[in-house]
Design an enzyme around this catalytic site. Structure first.
Site, mmCIF file in Angstrom:
data_model
loop_
_atom_site.group_PDB
_atom_site.id
_atom_site.type_symbol
_atom_site.label_atom_id
_atom_site.label_comp_id
_atom_site.label_asym_id
_atom_site.label_seq_id
_atom_site.Cartn_x
_atom_site.Cartn_y
_atom_site.Cartn_z
ATOM 1 N N ARG A 195 0.854 -1.186 0.000
ATOM 2 C CA ARG A 195 0.000 0.000 0.000
ATOM 3 C C ARG A 195 0.892 1.240 0.000
ATOM 4 N NH1 ARG A 195 -2.069 -3.728 3.565
ATOM 5 N NH2 ARG A 195 -4.189 -4.473 3.130
ATOM 6 N N LYS A 218 -2.092 -2.791 7.826
ATOM 7 C CA LYS A 218 -3.529 -2.820 8.113
ATOM 8 C C LYS A 218 -3.907 -4.034 8.946
ATOM 9 C CE LYS A 218 -7.958 -2.354 5.702
ATOM 10 N NZ LYS A 218 -8.602 -2.238 4.363
ATOM 11 N N HIS A 270 -3.891 3.092 -5.174
ATOM 12 C CA HIS A 270 -4.181 1.666 -4.976
ATOM 13 C C HIS A 270 -4.065 0.880 -6.270
ATOM 14 C CE1 HIS A 270 -5.292 -0.960 -1.711
ATOM 15 N NE2 HIS A 270 -6.122 -1.627 -2.499
ATOM 16 N N ARG A 273 -1.008 -1.360 -6.318
ATOM 17 C CA ARG A 273 -1.155 -2.651 -5.622
ATOM 18 C C ARG A 273 -1.908 -3.635 -6.510
ATOM 19 N NH1 ARG A 273 -1.121 -4.818 -0.317
ATOM 20 N NH2 ARG A 273 -3.002 -5.896 0.381
ATOM 21 N N HIS A 296 -3.205 -10.365 2.925
ATOM 22 C CA HIS A 296 -4.644 -10.562 3.115
ATOM 23 C C HIS A 296 -4.887 -11.598 4.214
ATOM 24 C CE1 HIS A 296 -5.562 -9.153 -1.268
ATOM 25 N NE2 HIS A 296 -5.475 -8.142 -0.422
ATOM 26 N N TYR A 305 -8.249 -11.755 -8.054
ATOM 27 C CA TYR A 305 -7.264 -11.739 -9.138
ATOM 28 C C TYR A 305 -7.159 -13.099 -9.839
ATOM 29 C CZ TYR A 305 -5.822 -7.680 -6.381
ATOM 30 O OH TYR A 305 -5.802 -6.505 -5.683
#
Length: 334
Positions: A195, A218, A270, A273, A296, A305
């Site tokens: 990020r 995050k 973003h 990313r 994640h 993806y």
């Protein structure tokens, strides 16, 4: 007070504390006396009835931040979003909020142009405030939004840069006011899927051993991602000379405009990313490895993806009825 009525029944008229009065008729005096004693006992010291919670939604947001929100990386941002949403709802007394009132307001906000994803985020944050304060025994009420479901949204395709666009962007970066900072940050994002904020927070001690280390992420987890020797050398040289990266977001927008790259609203940084993830999969990268690189917490986020993989659902081409009919026709041709 206990008194006998003209019809022969007994009236219990009790006001154990000012503002709380109870009146009830009984067939016998004994029942009336028992009722009076019970009501006085309920209001005796240690058994006082709790006062009604008059705190507003915005006050609950502040209370949530005091008890729990401050422990989250984005806690301050969440509090402000909940307080903004509270104002949209008229900042009612929290105990008086109903699901019907919430749904009516949400429908109006949607009609006025507020994005569905934005409304879903606000609903999730507001629900979390109620759930947390209930769990901490700070409020004595049910979550009024427990049965309110998020809006069902049309899934949007992943936006990423093509190889040509990446080249044009890197060329445009050199013409900005802070080319060195911006070039390093953009390359980190494109090389690691970081990020923007994670790339900006890199320090010299987190660039070593052929990898970069991201902290304060995050997910609250440290991520280590390998980088090329050239990028490592470039990062260390910049950090040796400057010690940090400047917030070059304005230069990035300038570079996007110069490269004539038009992105959906809200994408901006973003997209870097997304670009890393998309090219990783298109080049044959493993989806589980990608999950770890991106940090994640669940595979669901990474699966957006998966359709970019070279062999994704290739059976749709091989086994569809038109393909089978076409092959059969060719075989029967002279």
């Amino acid at each position: 007070m206990i008194k006998r009525l003209a019809d022969g029944r007994w009236l219990a008229d009790v006001e154990p504390v000012k503002g709380s009065r109870y009146r009830k008729r009984f067939t016998t005096k004994a029942d009336a006396v028992l009722f009076e004693a019970q009501k006085r006992a309920e209001h005796s010291d240690g058994n006082k009835r709790p006062k009604q919670d008059k705190r507003s939604l915005s006050q609950l947001a502040d209370r949530w931040y005091q008890l729990h929100g401050h422990t989250l990386t984005d806690g301050q941002r969440r509090r402000e979003i909940v307080k903004l949403h509270a104002q949209e709802l008229g900042d009612p007394v929290a105990s008086q909020l109903t699901a019907k009132a919430y749904l009516l307001t949400r429908g109006q906000l949607l009609s006025d142009g507020t994005a569905g994803k934005t409304l879903n985020n606000r609903l999730g944050y507001l629900k979390a405030v109620f759930n947390s304060l209930i769990a901490f025994d700070d409020i004595a009420m049910k979550n009024p939004l427990s049965n309110v479901k998020p809006l069902r949204l049309q899934e949007s395709p992943v936006t990423f840069l093509t190889s040509d666009q990446i080249g044009a962007l890197l060329t445009a970066v050199t013409a900005t006011r802070s080319p060195d900072d911006l070039a390093c940050v953009v390359r980190v994002c494109l090389s690691t899927g970081a990020r923007w904020s994670e790339a900006l927070s890199l320090t010299k001690d987190r660039v070593k051993g052929g990898a970069v280390e991201f902290v304060n992420t995050k997910s609250k987890r440290v991520r280590v991602v390998p980088v090329s020797p050239d990028l490592e050398k470039r990062l260390r040289l910049h950090l040796d000379n400057h010690g940090y990266f400047s917030n070059c977001i304005r230069g990035f927008h300038q570079a996007l405009n110069a490269a004539e790259i038009d992105l959906p609203k809200g994408q901006a940084t973003h997209v870097l990313r997304h670009t890393f993830a998309a090219h990783f999969v298109m080049n044959g990268g493993n989806i589980l490895v990608l999950q770890k690189i991106l940090g994640h917490s669940t595979i669901n986020m990474t699966m957006r993806y998966a359709h970019l993989a070279p062999d994704h659902l290739r059976e749709a081409v091989t086994f569809n009825p038109l393909r089978q009919l076409f092959d059969t026709t060719n075989k029967n041709s002279p």
